[in-house]
Design a protein around this motif. Structure first.
Motif, PDB file in Angstrom:
ATOM      1  N   ASP A  55     -53.897 -57.251   2.581  1.00 46.41           N
ATOM      2  CA  ASP A  55     -55.036 -55.959   2.343  1.00 46.41           C
ATOM      3  C   ASP A  55     -54.229 -54.939   2.827  1.00 46.41           C
ATOM      4  O   ASP A  55     -54.034 -54.592   4.173  1.00 46.41           O
ATOM      5  CB  ASP A  55     -56.313 -56.605   3.167  1.00 46.41           C
ATOM      6  CG  ASP A  55     -57.333 -55.402   3.023  1.00 46.41           C
ATOM      7  OD1 ASP A  55     -57.077 -54.608   2.401  1.00 46.41           O
ATOM      8  OD2 ASP A  55     -58.431 -55.592   3.415  1.00 46.41           O
ATOM      9  N   ARG A  83     -58.997 -46.384  17.952  1.00 42.79           N
ATOM     10  CA  ARG A  83     -58.823 -47.740  17.106  1.00 42.79           C
ATOM     11  C   ARG A  83     -59.858 -48.773  17.947  1.00 42.79           C
ATOM     12  O   ARG A  83     -59.619 -49.191  19.092  1.00 42.79           O
ATOM     13  CB  ARG A  83     -57.410 -48.079  16.950  1.00 42.79           C
ATOM     14  CG  ARG A  83     -57.223 -49.246  16.177  1.00 42.79           C
ATOM     15  CD  ARG A  83     -55.874 -49.657  15.946  1.00 42.79           C
ATOM     16  NE  ARG A  83     -55.647 -50.996  15.861  1.00 42.79           N
ATOM     17  CZ  ARG A  83     -54.686 -51.539  16.448  1.00 42.79           C
ATOM     18  NH1 ARG A  83     -53.550 -51.171  17.084  1.00 42.79           N
ATOM     19  NH2 ARG A  83     -54.472 -52.776  16.097  1.00 42.79           N
ATOM     20  N   LYS A 140     -56.519 -52.292   4.743  1.00 45.91           N
ATOM     21  CA  LYS A 140     -56.829 -52.832   6.143  1.00 45.91           C
ATOM     22  C   LYS A 140     -55.444 -52.432   7.136  1.00 45.91           C
ATOM     23  O   LYS A 140     -55.449 -51.922   8.206  1.00 45.91           O
ATOM     24  CB  LYS A 140     -57.175 -54.102   6.401  1.00 45.91           C
ATOM     25  CG  LYS A 140     -57.300 -54.556   7.691  1.00 45.91           C
ATOM     26  CD  LYS A 140     -57.923 -56.199   7.621  1.00 45.91           C
ATOM     27  CE  LYS A 140     -58.352 -56.537   9.151  1.00 45.91           C
ATOM     28  NZ  LYS A 140     -58.914 -58.032   9.179  1.00 45.91           N
ATOM     29  N   ASN A 175     -53.592 -61.605   4.818  1.00 45.17           N
ATOM     30  CA  ASN A 175     -54.825 -61.154   3.685  1.00 45.17           C
ATOM     31  C   ASN A 175     -54.236 -60.413   2.449  1.00 45.17           C
ATOM     32  O   ASN A 175     -54.994 -60.116   1.785  1.00 45.17           O
ATOM     33  CB  ASN A 175     -55.828 -60.822   4.593  1.00 45.17           C
ATOM     34  CG  ASN A 175     -55.560 -59.493   5.251  1.00 45.17           C
ATOM     35  OD1 ASN A 175     -54.391 -58.823   5.002  1.00 45.17           O
ATOM     36  ND2 ASN A 175     -56.001 -59.579   6.395  1.00 45.17           N
ATOM     37  N   GLN A 182     -50.808 -59.790  10.128  1.00 49.17           N
ATOM     38  CA  GLN A 182     -52.030 -59.419   9.315  1.00 49.17           C
ATOM     39  C   GLN A 182     -51.790 -59.251   7.800  1.00 49.17           C
ATOM     40  O   GLN A 182     -52.634 -59.887   7.313  1.00 49.17           O
ATOM     41  CB  GLN A 182     -52.534 -58.139  10.166  1.00 49.17           C
ATOM     42  CG  GLN A 182     -52.917 -58.268  11.323  1.00 49.17           C
ATOM     43  CD  GLN A 182     -54.454 -58.845  11.328  1.00 49.17           C
ATOM     44  OE1 GLN A 182     -55.378 -58.689  10.564  1.00 49.17           O
ATOM     45  NE2 GLN A 182     -54.659 -60.079  12.177  1.00 49.17           N
ATOM     46  N   TYR A 183     -50.900 -58.461   7.533  1.00 46.45           N
ATOM     47  CA  TYR A 183     -50.626 -58.357   5.852  1.00 46.45           C
ATOM     48  C   TYR A 183     -50.628 -59.637   5.319  1.00 46.45           C
ATOM     49  O   TYR A 183     -50.929 -59.578   4.369  1.00 46.45           O
ATOM     50  CB  TYR A 183     -49.758 -57.248   5.932  1.00 46.45           C
ATOM     51  CG  TYR A 183     -49.273 -56.994   4.509  1.00 46.45           C
ATOM     52  CD1 TYR A 183     -50.295 -56.296   3.594  1.00 46.45           C
ATOM     53  CD2 TYR A 183     -48.283 -57.401   3.531  1.00 46.45           C
ATOM     54  CE1 TYR A 183     -50.143 -55.883   2.249  1.00 46.45           C
ATOM     55  CE2 TYR A 183     -48.022 -57.293   2.328  1.00 46.45           C
ATOM     56  CZ  TYR A 183     -48.923 -56.599   1.742  1.00 46.45           C
ATOM     57  OH  TYR A 183     -48.915 -56.461   0.252  1.00 46.45           O
ATOM     58  N   GLN A 234     -55.177 -48.992   7.914  1.00 49.76           N
ATOM     59  CA  GLN A 234     -56.183 -48.484   9.006  1.00 49.76           C
ATOM     60  C   GLN A 234     -55.574 -49.035  10.312  1.00 49.76           C
ATOM     61  O   GLN A 234     -55.773 -48.119  11.187  1.00 49.76           O
ATOM     62  CB  GLN A 234     -57.466 -49.204   8.584  1.00 49.76           C
ATOM     63  CG  GLN A 234     -58.395 -48.732   9.670  1.00 49.76           C
ATOM     64  CD  GLN A 234     -59.793 -49.718   9.143  1.00 49.76           C
ATOM     65  OE1 GLN A 234     -59.838 -50.411   8.387  1.00 49.76           O
ATOM     66  NE2 GLN A 234     -60.823 -48.965  10.097  1.00 49.76           N
ATOM     67  N   ILE A 235     -55.376 -50.295  10.184  1.00 47.57           N
ATOM     68  CA  ILE A 235     -54.616 -50.627  11.527  1.00 47.57           C
ATOM     69  C   ILE A 235     -53.518 -49.680  12.264  1.00 47.57           C
ATOM     70  O   ILE A 235     -53.490 -49.560  13.479  1.00 47.57           O
ATOM     71  CB  ILE A 235     -54.204 -52.186  11.623  1.00 47.57           C
ATOM     72  CG1 ILE A 235     -55.181 -53.077  11.106  1.00 47.57           C
ATOM     73  CG2 ILE A 235     -53.291 -52.511  12.767  1.00 47.57           C
ATOM     74  CD1 ILE A 235     -54.880 -54.477  10.812  1.00 47.57           C
TER      75      ILE A 235
END
Length: 190
Positions: A150, A74, A153, A148, A144-145, A156-157
């Motif tokens: 997303d 990562r 993403k 955005n 993070q979520y 993936q994170i």
């Protein structure tokens, strides 16, 4: 909520509580403060976080880690504000030192010690959520979520293949999603 015999821990959702915890930890020590700031800004698993060395982050805007049992690679991006925190924290440290070293043993701190630091700060700052070793990672992923929305993403994170698992990990369930959709769509027909 319990899963597989363990307490289910939650992200810290309230930014005011996060700020309060930062202030509390800074009053404890710069080490404790930086542990929390680094954890909530990178989302690294606690095991990998404890194993980082100064050379892994010095003079970098990103670095890579092998995460989890399957050692999935990562790439961790470092924001300018986090880079400033890193530079301040490591300025007198050698490259081979652990970023989060035990003062007595010059080995990395244990996951249990990191958890104790976060648990103590959360209790002192009135955080009601159940906290644990995954709290910093979940806090990072949650914000993070929320910033955005997303889901790709987020998957993936976190290294998930399933969107439902990723959302469940950060404490977002179907009811929360439905409420969010209802709030956002309110007034579109007006």
């Amino acid at each position: 909520m319990k899963t597989k015999g363990r307490q289910f821990v939650h992200p810290i959702r309230d930014r005011k509580k996060i700020a309060k915890m930062k202030e509390y930890l800074m009053n404890q020590s710069h080490f404790r403060y930086f542990l929390f700031v680094f954890g909530i800004n990178t989302g690294i698993n606690i095991k990998e976080l404890c194993a980082l060395k100064v050379k892994d982050v010095r003079n970098k805007m990103e670095f890579s880690i092998a995460e989890g049992r399957n050692k999935r690679i990562r790439i961790i991006s470092i924001s300018q504000s986090l880079k400033n925190e890193i530079d301040n924290y490591i300025r007198f440290m050698d490259d081979e030192e652990f970023l989060f070293a035990s003062k007595k043993l010059l080995k990395p701190i244990t996951r249990n010690y990191a958890w104790q630091i976060i648990k103590e700060a959360a209790q002192a700052c009135g955080v009601k959520e159940q906290v644990g070793n995954q709290t910093m990672r979940k806090t990072f992923a949650y914000h993070q979520y929320m910033n955005n929305k997303d889901i790709l993403k987020l998957k993936q994170i976190l290294g998930y293949n399933n969107t439902r698992k990723a959302l469940t990990y950060i404490g977002i369930d179907e009811e929360t999603i439905s409420k969010s959709v209802r709030k956002k769509s309110h007034g579109l027909n007006d």
